[in-house]
Design an enzyme around this catalytic site. Structure first.
Site, short mmCIF file in Angstrom:
data_model
loop_
_atom_site.label_atom_id
_atom_site.label_comp_id
_atom_site.label_asym_id
_atom_site.label_seq_id
_atom_site.Cartn_x
_atom_site.Cartn_y
_atom_site.Cartn_z
N LYS A 89 0.96 -1.14 -0.15
CA LYS A 89 0.02 0.03 0.01
C LYS A 89 0.92 1.24 -0.01
O LYS A 89 0.50 2.30 -0.62
CB LYS A 89 -0.93 0.08 1.26
CG LYS A 89 -2.02 -1.21 1.17
CD LYS A 89 -3.09 -0.79 0.15
CE LYS A 89 -4.16 -2.00 0.28
NZ LYS A 89 -5.12 -1.50 -1.06
N GLU A 111 -9.77 6.14 3.06
CA GLU A 111 -10.75 5.28 3.75
C GLU A 111 -9.78 4.04 4.00
O GLU A 111 -8.73 3.89 3.31
CB GLU A 111 -11.78 5.02 2.85
CG GLU A 111 -11.21 3.82 1.70
CD GLU A 111 -10.38 4.28 0.65
OE1 GLU A 111 -10.20 5.43 0.22
OE2 GLU A 111 -9.63 3.16 0.15
N SER A 378 1.47 -9.75 -0.92
CA SER A 378 1.26 -8.40 -1.11
C SER A 378 1.40 -7.94 0.26
O SER A 378 1.72 -6.68 0.38
CB SER A 378 -0.11 -8.37 -1.53
OG SER A 378 -1.09 -9.04 -0.84
#
Lengths: 420, 269
Positions: A89, A111, A378
């Site tokens: 991220k 968010e 990930s």
């Protein structure tokens, strides 16, 4: 084929289905992003941040025992779990904070579902000294108390969202409402390849560093391209991040793994691509979980990051083109895969990632000893440890045959629900 | 040739004839149930509303503030469907000559089928459709399908709209344009932006159709102020709030009728 087109459409998907108030801000963002792409100084600064702050390039490792266990297929792991903040991220939030600064925005909002994107945004905002509000469903605030505290330590304000299902989609609704209200001085960092144009293409571009690195690394260590690339798909940012480099390589299979939750036929899952139909949510047209009347239905997954009823529009397009293969993993399969990767390879993956690992095991067996499989790890599983411990305890306490299930005593059922 | 009478145009002409601007009221279909919301819409008409907006509930209303979000949640809990909203409109149509505009979000309409929805609008006597998450760029096909049936598709403009976007919305406009007074979501505000007059004036100068102002207007005094700037004034959340105050259907209807009458009076010059 150039995707998306100038108005942000991937075939019939994508676009900009937002209130008028936001359209000028999206135009401004599109221009800033396009200018930044052409600006060597921007690329240089982002690269510096990615290497010296986020820890890129991430390693490409061999999963030797897992490969042997699957019949000899060579499995390589792209280790995004080694990024600062524990997941891919951060690649996107650093890029978008740089853009926000370029546009002269003074405040950041985001968010978050599980809290990973919230933590990555709070981190990037802290690095640049910008105030940051993170919208999070009230239910997720309860479920992910540790990540809430991490964001607060990083100086962000976490805003619990009480509307609707009180999860990720409602957090996104509230973030959009906040952005509509404060659009002149605020930049909204969307964490996935979803939302109105330019977000799906822009977030993909910021995440494409994963695939660009992985493609070069796999060529270096294996001397050829992989037979298949596997990634989990919630909104789809890690998937598009690793897939994008391989889209032109027609021989490389792109395999997206969606959350099957309790099972695809139970209605409690997050498989928007496999079981949804096209519609409009959060500013773009894509596959969606919705009822017969076009109301969005709640997704379910053991992993909060896959607990989303939509999916990025480019993935919908790739599905319709036949370029994307879909597989699923249930909650139980993901839990098993998490433990399996931990024991076999010494890596505790995030629950999201565990879905990709579960599917990869099956795919590796199918590919056989000559196969070469690339898996996107990930994120790391530290954030999920408490949750996994509770889920495993629940399963251990339960008789092994799951159906037909007797209703547990009321008190125990309440406790079980609360702990989810 | 339009298959339906142009009640939108008639509404603005009537307002102009009485020397004021048009009153547009909003009621959420199915809040708290279809029969009650039908009486509320009729109470708005009885109170002097020229255009009745009927809200279609959606699970993820990104343009709405708390008040209308709450109304939508109550409506969905009561099981309201898009077909229910259309039949509500048809019942209202039988009992009032006021113009009717359905307002909601694009996904339920896509799910229902765009052409099927517009056909049902014609059959139900619906004059206009307002979809805040369908800007002109995404509306090309739907607009053409609406125009061919004589249904108006109303676009929104905002304080952030650039001159280019104002021009594009004006070129695509049918029926009327909806100017959003504040950068924000729906809901009554204590004050309105100081530059509202200048912004609305610029849009009206360019627009081929009447321009109404909404979002944030909640009192007769505000309606009077805004009414001097625009061809029409939209009041939504303040009505929804009065419905949510409870009571029998008759008590609620009387409360709404009186409030709407006070707004209508404030709009007469």
């Amino acid at each position: 084929m150039t995707v998306p087109d100038a108005t942000g459409h991937f075939g019939p998907y994508g676009g900009r289905y937002v209130p008028e108030t936001l359209v000028p801000a999206l135009d401004e963002l599109t221009l800033a992003w396009q200018a930044a792409r052409r600006d060597p100084a921007f690329a240089e600064e982002l690269t510096r941040l990615l290497t010296r702050f986020a820890g890129r390039p991430t390693a490409l490792g061999d999963a030797l025992r897992m490969g042997a266990d699957a019949g000899g297929c060579r499995i390589v792991l792209k280790r995004e779990d080694l990024c600062h903040t524990g997941a891919h991220k951060i690649n996107n939030t650093l890029g978008q904070v740089l853009l926000a600064r370029r546009m002269g925005k003074r405040r950041i909002i985001a968010e978050t579902g599980a809290g990973q994107h919230g933590v990555a945004t709070a981190t990037a905002a802290a690095l640049f000294g910008m105030p940051c509000d993170v919208f999070m469903g009230a239910l997720d605030v309860e479920r992910q108390a540790l990540n809430v505290f991490r964001m607060q330590l990083l100086g962000a304000r976490v805003v619990p969202v009480q509307s609707g299902s009180r999860t990720l989609k409602d957090a996104m609704n509230e973030a959009i409402r906040d952005w509509v209200t404060h659009v002149r001085d605020t930049h909204y960092i969307i964490g996935s390849v979803a939302g109105p144009h330019p977000y799906p293409a822009m977030v993909r571009d910021f995440q494409s560093v994963i695939g660009d690195e992985a493609r070069a690394q796999v060529l270096q260590v294996a001397g050829r391209l992989p037979d298949a690339v596997v990634a989990c798909v919630g909104g789809g940012s890690n998937a598009m991040g690793i897939f994008s480099a391989f889209i032109p390589d027609r021989a490389v299979r792109l395999v997206g793994v969606e959350a099957a939750g309790h099972g695809l036929d139970t209605g409690k899952h997050g498989a928007a691509l496999a079981r949804g139909r096209p519609g409009v949510l959060h500013g773009s047209r894509s596959y969606l979980l919705q009822d017969d009347d076009g109301q969005i239905v709640e997704a379910h997954s053991i992993s909060a990051g896959l607990d989303y009823p939509g999916v990025g529009p480019e993935l919908s397009w790739l599905k319709d083109q036949g370029r994307l293969e879909l597989r699923q993993a249930t909650d139980d399969e993901a839990l098993d895969a998490l433990g399996y990767l931990a024991r076999t390879e010494g890596i505790i993956p995030a629950l999201e990632t565990a879905h990709a690992v579960a599917a990869a095991r099956g795919l590796a067996r199918e590919l056989g000893p000559k196969g070469l499989l690339l898996v996107n790890v990930s994120g790391r599983g530290d954030k999920d440890i408490d949750h996994v411990r509770r889920e495993l305890a629940l399963r251990a306490a339960r008789p092994p045959v799951r159906r037909p299930r007797k209703a547990p005593p009321k008190k125990a059922a309440r406790r079980a629900r609360r702990s989810r | 040739m339009s298959p339906v009478p142009d009640r939108i145009q008639a509404a603005f002409s009537a307002a102009a004839d009485r020397g004021g601007s048009a009153l547009v009221t909003y009621v959420m279909a199915g809040d708290p149930d279809l029969a009650t919301s039908r009486e509320m819409a009729l109470a708005c008409a009885a109170g002097g509303a020229d255009i009745l907006e009927i809200g279609m509930p959606f699970s993820d209303p990104i343009a709405d503030g708390k008040t209308i979000q709450g109304a939508g949640e109550r409506s969905l809990r009561a099981g309201t469907t898009l077909a229910g909203c259309l039949s509500l409109a048809a019942e209202v149509r039988k009992r009032t000559p006021a113009a009717i505009a359905l307002m909601g979000y694009v996904n339920p309409v896509l799910s229902f089928g765009e052409e099927r929805f517009l056909d049902a609008c014609v059959a139900s006597g619906v004059d206009a459709v307002i979809l805040p998450d369908l800007p002109p760029e995404e509306a090309v096909g739907f607009r053409a399908a609406a125009v061919s049936r004589g249904v108006k598709l109303v676009f929104l403009l905002a304080p952030t709209s650039t001159p280019d976007r104002v021009a594009a919305a004006c070129d695509a406009a049918t029926g009327f344009l909806y100017f959003v007074s504040v950068t924000g979501v729906t809901g009554a505000r204590t004050s309105l932006p100081a530059d509202l007059g200048a912004k609305v004036k610029a849009v009206r100068a360019r627009s081929p159709v009447p321009v109404v102002v909404g979002f944030g207007v909640g009192t007769p005094a505000q309606a009077r102020t805004v009414g001097k700037l625009a061809d029409g004034v939209v009041v939504g959340s303040a009505i929804v709030q009065r419905i949510a105050e409870g009571g029998t259907r008759r008590v609620r209807a009387e409360r709404v009728r009186r409030f709407v009458a006070s707004l209508a009076k404030a709009l007469r010059r």
